[in-house]
Design a protein around this motif. Structure first.
Motif: not given
Ligand code: ATP
Length: 231
Positions: A77, A79, A82, A86
């Motif tokens: 993911m 960040i 995000a 999340e």
């Protein structure tokens, strides 16, 4: 070892909007990687950007350029960018952060504060409270204090409550900002043992340790942020 954090060409500056939009450059194109079972010490002189780097990984500070990839529940993911939902999910399950200072809601008792991350992960309140008691005992917080808010505790007691709260959820990645700063020798050793145990179970740890002996005892390597400092 598998990679848990990948920092790719990240740059950061601060803009002081209330001081004529003055810009403070911090990093330019920083690259970094952290894997399971590692404990990496962030080094560099005071003001070089260690805390800023850690806060960017925790998504407290935005990056001006680049990507920070976190391995979360088997997925990579980014960040940076995000959405808040999340980020909260990553913090709940993957990314623990022990800051130097305790920030808690007034009037909430110590046991509730320490057990909360474990309950959030779906453990029963009973099990989480038992785990919190075990950690507080290990960290020598007297039982008579367990139902009190830690806001009136001493600096070292507050730091140990923070550490108990940080270690209860056994996060796959842990960010530690001076975890042994205000501790006596015995408690310092207990924290170093907790870090060793976390490493052994495969946590990836990134820390700021001004205490050189603590750093030498638990860190597998250092990462000097000054090499990416922008001027
Ligand atoms: N919120 C902020 N707003 C503006 N400038 C900031 C902010 N946070 C940090 N800085 C600036 O960024 C630079 C890096 O600070 P940082 O706290 O990351 O350094 P550090 O290496 O952790 O220092 P120390 O070892 O003294 O804690 C400093 O020049 C600082 O003034």
């Amino acid at each position: 070892m598998s990679e848990m954090i990948h920092v790719d060409n990240v740059s950061k500056h601060f803009t002081l909007h209330n001081q004529g939009s003055m810009t403070i450059p911090v990093f330019s194109k920083i690259n970094f990687s952290l894997s399971t079972g590692e404990c990496v010490a962030l080094t560099g002189e005071s003001g070089s950007g260690k805390s800023t780097f850690m806060r960017m990984i925790y998504a407290n500070y935005i990056c001006n350029e680049g990507e920070i990839t976190i391995r979360h529940q088997g997925q990579d993911m980014n960040i940076v960018g995000a959405d808040p939902h999340e980020i909260l999910e990553i913090r709940k399950r993957t990314l623990g952060y022990v800051s130097q200072f305790l920030r808690v809601i007034p009037r909430v008792g110590t046991l509730d504060i320490v057990s909360e991350p474990s309950i959030a992960l779906g453990n029963s309140k009973k099990d989480a409270i038992e785990a919190a008691k075990a950690l507080l005992t290990k960290l020598r917080i007297p039982e008579r204090l367990w139902n009190l808010s830690p806001l009136t505790f001493s600096g070292g007691e507050q730091q140990r409550v923070n550490i108990a709260r940080g270690f209860i959820a056994e996060y796959p990645i842990m960010l530690l900002d001076e975890p042994t700063a205000s501790l006596d020798a015995k408690n310092r050793q207990t924290v170093l043992d907790l870090i060793e145990t976390a490493k052994d179970r495969g946590s990836a740890i990134l820390g700021i340790f001004h205490d050189q002996e603590a750093r030498d005892a638990v860190c597998t390597r250092s990462f000097d942020v000054t090499q990416f400092q922008s001027t």
